[in-house]
Scaffold this motif. Structure first.
Motif, PDB file in Angstrom:
ATOM      1  N   ASP A  74      -7.757  79.246  29.750  1.00 52.17           N
ATOM      2  CA  ASP A  74      -8.177  78.741  28.436  1.00 52.17           C
ATOM      3  C   ASP A  74      -7.118  77.835  27.806  1.00 52.17           C
ATOM      4  OD1 ASP A  74      -6.162  80.390  27.576  1.00 52.17           O
ATOM      5  OD2 ASP A  74      -7.387  81.632  26.284  1.00 52.17           O
ATOM      6  N   THR A  75      -6.437  77.047  28.636  1.00 57.96           N
ATOM      7  CA  THR A  75      -5.293  76.285  28.140  1.00 57.96           C
ATOM      8  C   THR A  75      -5.684  75.287  27.049  1.00 57.96           C
ATOM      9  OG1 THR A  75      -5.610  74.805  30.038  1.00 57.96           O
ATOM     10  CG2 THR A  75      -3.926  76.505  30.237  1.00 57.96           C
ATOM     11  N   ASP A  76      -6.929  74.850  27.015  1.00 60.81           N
ATOM     12  CA  ASP A  76      -7.356  73.932  25.952  1.00 60.81           C
ATOM     13  C   ASP A  76      -7.565  74.659  24.628  1.00 60.81           C
ATOM     14  OD1 ASP A  76      -7.280  71.792  27.685  1.00 60.81           O
ATOM     15  OD2 ASP A  76      -9.391  71.974  28.256  1.00 60.81           O
ATOM     16  N   GLN A  77      -7.850  75.959  24.685  1.00 63.20           N
ATOM     17  CA  GLN A  77      -8.067  76.770  23.489  1.00 63.20           C
ATOM     18  C   GLN A  77      -7.347  78.101  23.672  1.00 63.20           C
ATOM     19  OE1 GLN A  77     -12.558  76.202  23.617  1.00 63.20           O
ATOM     20  NE2 GLN A  77     -12.237  76.277  21.406  1.00 63.20           N
ATOM     21  N   SER A  78      -6.061  78.105  23.467  1.00 58.27           N
ATOM     22  CA  SER A  78      -5.259  79.284  23.747  1.00 58.27           C
ATOM     23  C   SER A  78      -5.636  80.440  22.816  1.00 58.27           C
ATOM     24  CB  SER A  78      -3.776  78.946  23.584  1.00 58.27           C
ATOM     25  OG  SER A  78      -2.977  80.034  23.965  1.00 58.27           O
ATOM     26  N   ASP A 208     -17.925  78.809  21.478  1.00 56.69           N
ATOM     27  CA  ASP A 208     -16.868  78.760  22.501  1.00 56.69           C
ATOM     28  C   ASP A 208     -16.884  80.026  23.347  1.00 56.69           C
ATOM     29  OD1 ASP A 208     -15.925  76.286  21.537  1.00 56.69           O
ATOM     30  OD2 ASP A 208     -14.592  77.272  20.107  1.00 56.69           O
TER      31      ASP A 208
END
Length: 457
Positions: A74-78, A208
């Protein structure tokens, strides 16, 4: 007339102990028990890899679902991966959170969840009675496959997760690990040790969560483990039932290689009565590499028990710390060899120098035969304790499955570590551990440093 030949409970106990001691005379305590744990493995039609051990001793079944849905996904939405997992038991499309909890309690079933860098794990422990197990599985599948993600629950959990992260960051040992990972894995998904940020958590929406769940909780992105009172055909039916109910058709991509590590010394001032210190070395050795057990033995000799090298020097001879431990942590795209200890703040720098010196000497000289044999006994004992109970056996099988170990791994492990020599351990340390790449982190109060006190011995 009283019977003068009768014995007291105390004398019976003494006799029993003496008998047991006599019965082990001549026994070679350096010989390890051989395991005969039969692991069955297969893949469901939906692409779920399954491992199963039939254990009939207790009428209990443990089911573990490990999705490749950890925080590195989930690096785009930590924060998205953690929130998705924590929201699973906040209600489904059939039951509210309260109804789920009530039904599980009535059945005597227990569910747990855990998030890590590489995986999200859901587990179920249920009685093996067919009716109870069937009902528990129905609730468990509903929880994993059909979450409702109610907005009010998300509003409640977001601040809870933010407070948890803030609390962990205040723990010196966690802060030290977080800083070490941030430096060692700079620019890589592994670099966020806690797995979420305040801003990332705040930005996550219900939409999300649903999108992430539809991908990351797919049957083809799952490793499943079952241990307990089941036949192979029953286990196969359960695996098929679970995998069919989950979303379909997505599998996480492999993570990129980790960057080349550079050495660093990081001192973080934080109030407290002691200083937490961590020394980390990059270690690119997968857990299924033939050399990995040698590094595990090296870690055990270095700081795995009361008689380990560092414990002897830091605690027994100098009284500097209550505990010092080393860990070999393999990751799919890399790994770390870590030594951690706590100490009085005025000895932080001197203890770092001492530990680094002892580690360098250990890498240069390797273990003695006696040290290696003690480490083997400790690892063999850990394994025997783990396989003695279904729940710990399920956890162990889940771990070795994630590590892509062969099905006979548990049965051959003791034999393999028994064949390792001191020269083998020394060789792998010299080739795989490089002190010029060390990351040294200390977290504690800023005080005037002092030399180490004299040894007691």
């Amino acid at each position: 007339m009283p019977d003068t030949t009768s014995t007291s409970p105390q004398s019976n106990l003494a006799s029993s102990i003496g008998s047991n001691l006599l019965s082990i005379q001549g026994l070679d305590l350096d010989q390890f028990a051989t395991l005969h744990t039969s692991v069955q493995g297969w893949t469901t039609k939906a692409g779920t890899g399954v491992k199963f051990i039939e254990a009939r001793g207790l009428p209990i079944v443990d089911v573990v679902l490990r999705f490749k849905a950890g925080t590195t996904q989930d690096t785009d939405q930590s924060g998205l991966a953690a929130l998705t997992l924590y929201m699973l038991d906040e209600g489904s499309q059939r039951h509210t959170a309260a109804q789920h909890a009530e039904h599980l309690e009535h059945l005597g079933a227990i569910t747990k969840k855990e998030i890590g860098l590489e995986h999200a794990t859901l587990s179920l422990r249920s009685l093996g009675n067919k009716a109870r197990l069937d009902a528990a599985l129905e609730l468990f599948i509903d929880l994993a496959a059909h979450p409702a993600f109610p907005p009010p629950a998300l509003d409640k959990i977001k601040p809870q997760l933010q407070r948890l992260n803030a609390s962990q960051e205040r723990q010196p040992e966690v802060r030290a690990r977080s800083e070490a990972f941030r430096h060692l894995f700079n620019g890589h998904p592994y670099g966020n040790y806690l797995g979420s940020t305040h801003q990332g958590i705040a930005a996550v929406t219900v939409q999300d969560l649903r999108r992430f769940h539809q991908r990351a909780y797919a049957a083809s992105n799952l490793e499943m483990v079952m241990v307990g009172d089941l036949s192979l055909s029953e286990a196969q039916a359960i695996a098929q039932r679970i995998s069919q109910a989950l979303p379909q058709g997505w599998t996480a991509a492999e993570l990129p290689p980790v960057p080349v590590a550079t050495s660093a010394t990081i001192n973080i001032e934080q109030p407290g009565a002691s200083t937490a210190i961590l020394l980390a070395l990059p270690m690119d050795v997968p857990a299924n590499d033939p050399e990995f057990p040698r590094l595990t033995l090296a870690s055990e000799v270095l700081a795995g028990g009361f008689e380990s090298r560092l414990m002897t020097e830091l605690r027994q001879r100098r009284g500097l710390t209550y505990s010092v431990r080393s860990t070999v942590k393999p990751l799919n795209a890399g790994g770390v060899f870590v030594v951690e200890w706590e100490i009085a703040p005025q000895y932080a720098q001197a203890s770092q120098t001492l530990v680094e010196t002892l580690l360098r000497e250990f890498i240069d000289s390797g273990p003695t035969q006696a040290q290696l044999q003690l480490a083997r006994k400790q690892l063999a004992g850990d394994l025997l304790r783990a396989v003695a109970q279904n729940q710990s056996l399920a956890s162990l099988l889940t771990e070795v499955t994630h590590q892509r170990q062969p099905d006979d791994h548990l049965n051959t492990y003791v034999e393999r570590i028994s064949a390792i020599t001191p020269a083998d351990v020394r060789s792998v340390m010299q080739r795989r551990l490089h002190l010029e790449q060390k990351v040294l982190v200390s977290v504690g109060p800023d005080v005037e440093q002092q030399p180490l006190p004299p040894t007691d011995q």
